[in-house]
Scaffold this active site. Structure first.
Site, PDB file in Angstrom:
ATOM      1  N   ASP A  23       0.855  -1.175   0.000  1.00  0.00           N
ATOM      2  CA  ASP A  23       0.000   0.000   0.000  1.00  0.00           C
ATOM      3  C   ASP A  23       0.894   1.228   0.000  1.00  0.00           C
ATOM      4  O   ASP A  23       1.846   1.302   0.789  1.00  0.00           O
ATOM      5  CB  ASP A  23      -0.898  -0.016   1.245  1.00  0.00           C
ATOM      6  N   ILE A  24       0.606   2.170  -0.886  1.00  0.00           N
ATOM      7  CA  ILE A  24       1.386   3.411  -0.931  1.00  0.00           C
ATOM      8  C   ILE A  24       1.028   4.246   0.287  1.00  0.00           C
ATOM      9  O   ILE A  24      -0.141   4.544   0.531  1.00  0.00           O
ATOM     10  CB  ILE A  24       1.106   4.198  -2.226  1.00  0.00           C
ATOM     11  N   GLU A  66      -4.691   2.229  -4.104  1.00  0.00           N
ATOM     12  CA  GLU A  66      -3.234   2.293  -4.123  1.00  0.00           C
ATOM     13  C   GLU A  66      -2.603   1.008  -3.586  1.00  0.00           C
ATOM     14  O   GLU A  66      -1.454   0.989  -3.193  1.00  0.00           O
ATOM     15  CB  GLU A  66      -2.745   3.509  -3.334  1.00  0.00           C
TER      16      GLU A  66
END
Length: 153
Positions: A23-24, A66
């Site tokens: 996950d960003i 994301e």
């Protein structure tokens, strides 16, 4: 579908299979600051960085928003942790070009789980890797967490 097929194959041949969920970190803030077009460029760049780090037998996919998943066939816990750190480190050190004059850096949090140690089916493997991902985010982001180290809340 592909993950289920890989789990079935791993089960049949008694091999391990690792699943990483990435996950960003702070992506919503990034999108709000730089705009969704810049966010799209970050997603494309992350996809390219993942491809550079993976073996030909591995595969990555955007999971949603994301989040990305990385499937690592025939990968045990130690190997998965090494692969996850290579990815985390590469992303953290990469300067991303937003425009001719604007660059940024991002980080990712990574959660990992391994079949059959952490889960006995594809959906359980996803859930385990997801719990590990959220533990990595809870514990400070820009880090890796493996399912066996997750403390239940």
């Amino acid at each position: 579908k592909r993950l289920k097929a890989e789990v079935d194959r791993s089960n049949r041949y008694k091999h391990s299979l690792a699943l990483l969920m990435l996950d960003i970190d702070h992506f919503k803030i990034f999108n709000d600051t730089y705009g969704h077009q810049a966010g799209d460029e970050i997603l494309r760049t992350l996809g390219s960085l993942l491809k550079e780090e993976l073996r030909t037998s591995d595969f990555a996919a955007r999971y949603g928003g994301e989040e990305f998943t990385v499937v690592l066939p025939e990968m045990s816990v130690p190997g998965a942790l090494i692969a996850a750190e290579r990815i985390r480190s590469k992303v953290a050190g990469h300067v991303m070009l937003l425009s001719r004059s604007q660059t940024t850096k991002i980080t990712v949090s990574v959660g990992g789980a391994v079949f059959p140690e952490d889960a006995g089916a594809a959906d359980e493997l996803i859930a385990a890797a997801d719990r590990a991902l959220y533990a990595a985010k809870r514990d400070g982001r820009n880090r890796i967490c493996h399912m066996t180290t997750v403390q239940e809340l």
